[in-house]
Design an enzyme around this catalytic site. Structure first.
Site, PDB file in Angstrom:
ATOM      1  N   GLU A 210      -7.855  -4.322  -1.430  1.00 18.38           N
ATOM      2  CA  GLU A 210      -7.760  -3.502  -0.218  1.00 18.38           C
ATOM      3  C   GLU A 210      -8.998  -3.686   0.648  1.00 18.38           C
ATOM      4  OE1 GLU A 210      -5.703   0.533  -0.897  1.00 18.38           O
ATOM      5  OE2 GLU A 210      -6.868   0.209  -2.715  1.00 18.38           O
ATOM      6  N   ASP A 229      -6.112   3.515 -11.594  1.00 15.42           N
ATOM      7  CA  ASP A 229      -5.413   3.806 -10.347  1.00 15.42           C
ATOM      8  C   ASP A 229      -4.352   2.770 -10.017  1.00 15.42           C
ATOM      9  OD1 ASP A 229      -4.995   5.228  -7.847  1.00 15.42           O
ATOM     10  OD2 ASP A 229      -6.045   3.573  -6.870  1.00 15.42           O
ATOM     11  N   HIS A 234       0.765   0.396 -11.275  1.00 15.13           N
ATOM     12  CA  HIS A 234       1.509  -0.479 -10.380  1.00 15.13           C
ATOM     13  C   HIS A 234       1.559  -1.942 -10.828  1.00 15.13           C
ATOM     14  CE1 HIS A 234       1.526   3.011  -7.969  1.00 15.13           C
ATOM     15  NE2 HIS A 234       0.366   2.844  -7.387  1.00 15.13           N
TER      16      HIS A 234
END
Length: 466
Positions: A210, A229, A234
């Site tokens: 990111e 996270d 994910h």
């Protein structure tokens, strides 16, 4: 059999929080604007003493952008939901108030726990099955528990309230379009399946870098870090989609069985100083703005040694993938945003003498947002016909018509658990990463540093282009 009864009421717990305002309500607005959630009633509940006007202002603000683009039917749905919504101040961890509120709502009800995990756990513990309207669905945000044991305990609690197919463990990263794009690519193309294995693939990289820093999320992120996270939830799900064998159907049971089979075969092998890396960003420049050192961000406890960049090598110990490293990486404050899976094929066994120009193996890239497919191939010329040049075949994949949370909410409201994480899979994801977390807590893997706006620490192989 999955219950496809449409939800009548969406109850958001934590309605005054950041997740609701930033993601849930805009996602719901996009869904309503399509006209696909007509007749829904929205109810908010939270610990803050909000007035009806405060809640209505939040809803109207989130719905405004979608309303400007909606047709007459969509505008009607948005207006109806905004006009009938209500907010209730409730202590969800106390025995009684949440059950009393549920008793006033038309079922089936979807209860969205937009709350910290420990609060969600307490809220579920004070509920009883008979207090829930028929057809109730429970929606849990990540992280699901704080480890394998807590995930198992939470699963046991949920099982006392509703059937497993009425539990939606949200993974907003994997929208329906992304899932079906990967499965369609893999199983609708005869030429791919024969080479989709350890004999022809050298490595698989799944990267979510990111170009954003902490952005005021220290309260959550500093207690989580990049491994918990992003990778624990994910990216392991993306790994499973890339590695699974073909399911018989796209029905949720067949697909989720196939996902579970892959994750049960997956481990991160010790020594973790070799199979994992971690780092934290220091002061730098990101997108033309100065970014402070992570430890100087408000709300950060430097003693936690929270990583903002993590990379782990996962081994899938089965016939198809034995020996192929799956490298999962996610980081914040990286200079170039990068969200993709990169499949690197093995070099050709022999290139006829006389050809030149080939200096790297072929790669297949699957981009996530935008969803793009890119296949690198070597072709002759132009110029010297004996020199091989790298060319890329590029195709845009099906783009979703909803925001990620809109897709999640549509599955919840229609009773389709395809995009939710099954209970046993949630536990397995923790099993895979917990040994790494324990090793990191003992300091056996150094916490490296990188400047905000850079590609990461010098020498990391997945920096820049894979």
């Amino acid at each position: 059999m999955t219950d496809k009864t449409t939800v009548k009421t969406l109850l958001i717990l934590g309605a005054s929080g950041d997740l609701t305002g930033r993601l849930l309500l805009p996602g719901l607005a996009g869904l309503l604007a399509t006209g696909r959630a007509a007749g829904l009633r929205l109810v908010g509940a939270g610990s803050d003493p909000w007035t009806p006007d405060q809640w209505r202002k939040r809803v109207d603000g989130a719905f405004a952008a979608a309303a400007s683009k909606a047709d007459a039917t969509g505008k009607k749905s948005l207006t109806a939901v905004a006009g009938s919504t209500s907010y209730h101040q409730v202590d969800v961890t106390a025995d009684g108030p949440l059950a009393d509120l549920l008793g006033q709502l038309e079922g089936p009800v979807a209860i969205y726990f937009a709350l910290p995990p420990h609060i969600s756990q307490k809220a579920c513990e004070v509920l009883r099955r008979e207090q829930l309207p028929t057809g109730t669905r429970l929606v849990m945000e990540k992280p699901f528990g704080s480890g394998e044991e807590s995930a198992r305990e939470l699963n046991k609690t949920l099982a006392t309230l509703v059937p497993e197919d009425h539990v939606h463990r949200v993974d907003h990263f994997l929208g329906k379009a992304t899932v079906l794009n990967i499965l369609g690519l893999r199983f609708a193309n005869r030429f791919l399946e024969p080479v989709w294995n350890r004999n022809h693939i050298e490595k698989v990289e799944i990267v979510f870098d990111e170009d954003l820093a902490l952005e005021g999320r220290a309260r959550y992120y500093d207690g989580a870090g990049a491994l918990r996270d992003m990778i624990q939830s994910h990216l392991l799900q993306v790994l499973a989609l890339l590695a699974l064998d073909a399911p018989a159907t796209l029905h949720e049971r067949d697909l989720r069985d196939a996902i579970a089979t892959v994750l049960r075969a997956s481990t991160v092998k010790a020594p973790y100083a070799k199979s994992t890396r971690r780092a934290r960003y220091s002061a730098g420049t990101l997108g033309g703005r100065a970014v402070p050192d992570y430890t100087a961000e408000e709300g950060v406890d430097a003693a936690r040694n929270t990583e903002t960049l993590a990379e782990v090598e996962v081994s899938v110990d089965n016939w198809r993938w034995q020996g192929v490293p799956f490298i999962l990486r996610s980081g914040k404050a990286i200079g170039r945003k990068r969200k993709e899976a990169v499949i690197t094929f093995r070099p050709v066994p022999h290139l006829p003498t006389g050809f030149s120009g080939v200096d790297s193996p072929n790669q297949l890239r699957i981009g996530f947002g935008p969803d793009v497919l890119e296949l690198d191939v070597d072709v002759n010329g132009p110029g010297d016909i004996f020199s091989l040049d790298r060319a890329s075949l590029v195709a845009e994949l099906n783009a979703p018509d909803l925001l990620p949370y809109g897709e999640v909410l549509e599955g919840i409201l229609t009773g389709d658990p395809l995009l939710s994480v099954r209970g046993d899979t949630a536990e397995d994801c923790w099993r895979i990463v917990e040994p790494v977390l324990r090793s990191w807590s003992r300091g056996t893997v150094p916490l490296e540093s990188y400047d905000a706006g850079s590609a990461g620490p010098a020498g990391w192989p997945a920096n820049g282009d894979a």
